[in-house]
Design a protein around this motif. Structure first.
Motif, mmCIF file in Angstrom:
data_model
loop_
_atom_site.group_PDB
_atom_site.id
_atom_site.type_symbol
_atom_site.label_atom_id
_atom_site.label_comp_id
_atom_site.label_asym_id
_atom_site.label_seq_id
_atom_site.Cartn_x
_atom_site.Cartn_y
_atom_site.Cartn_z
ATOM 1 N N UNK A 147 3.513 5.344 -0.367
ATOM 2 C CA UNK A 147 4.286 6.364 -1.084
ATOM 3 C C UNK A 147 5.695 5.893 -1.444
ATOM 4 N N UNK A 148 6.290 5.031 -0.588
ATOM 5 C CA UNK A 148 7.635 4.516 -0.870
ATOM 6 C C UNK A 148 7.608 3.284 -1.782
ATOM 7 N N UNK A 149 6.427 2.988 -2.350
ATOM 8 C CA UNK A 149 6.185 1.880 -3.275
ATOM 9 C C UNK A 149 6.198 0.503 -2.622
ATOM 10 N N UNK A 150 6.241 0.466 -1.288
ATOM 11 C CA UNK A 150 6.063 -0.807 -0.597
ATOM 12 C C UNK A 150 4.566 -1.122 -0.561
ATOM 13 N N UNK A 151 4.233 -2.357 -0.247
ATOM 14 C CA UNK A 151 2.830 -2.750 -0.128
ATOM 15 C C UNK A 151 2.420 -2.617 1.332
ATOM 16 N N UNK A 152 1.414 -1.782 1.566
ATOM 17 C CA UNK A 152 0.877 -1.575 2.918
ATOM 18 C C UNK A 152 -0.306 -2.524 3.091
ATOM 19 N N UNK A 153 -0.335 -3.228 4.231
ATOM 20 C CA UNK A 153 -1.410 -4.168 4.531
ATOM 21 C C UNK A 153 -2.200 -3.628 5.711
ATOM 22 N N UNK A 154 -3.506 -3.479 5.519
ATOM 23 C CA UNK A 154 -4.390 -2.938 6.548
ATOM 24 C C UNK A 154 -5.437 -3.972 6.929
ATOM 25 N N UNK A 155 -5.778 -4.038 8.202
ATOM 26 C CA UNK A 155 -6.863 -4.900 8.670
ATOM 27 C C UNK A 155 -8.039 -4.000 9.025
ATOM 28 N N UNK A 156 -9.098 -4.029 8.223
ATOM 29 C CA UNK A 156 -10.229 -3.145 8.490
ATOM 30 C C UNK A 156 -11.070 -3.659 9.662
ATOM 31 N N UNK A 157 -11.898 -2.788 10.236
ATOM 32 C CA UNK A 157 -12.816 -3.239 11.285
ATOM 33 C C UNK A 157 -13.788 -4.287 10.733
#
Length: 84
Positions: A65-75
């Protein structure tokens, strides 16, 4: 990361693309990893047995939402719909 022929790091170029399409997610898969997609709608992250890294490398990138890039590690396993 690698520099492309246009002189821009691949990761930086990809993040700029995501910012132009903020409702989409990016799936990042390294050279030693595969994403197995099964007919029942499940997935599994597979790493080549001779991979130089100790585990598979698959990441999800999205615009927060703050326009940063969110990085997620999925299962390592799950429902494909959860990745998308």
């Amino acid at each position: 990361d690698r520099v492309q022929s246009n002189g821009v790091l691949r990761a930086d170029d990809f993040e700029q693309l995501l910012r132009r399409h903020p409702t989409e997610r990016g799936i990042c898969i390294d050279d030693w990893t595969a994403l197995e997609i099964h007919p029942d709608g499940s997935y599994r992250v597979f790493a080549a047995p001779d991979a130089p890294k100790p585990k598979a490398n698959l990441l999800i990138k999205e615009v927060a939402e703050d326009e940063s890039i969110r990085v997620l590690t999925p299962p390592a396993e799950g429902r494909l719909s959860d990745l998308l």
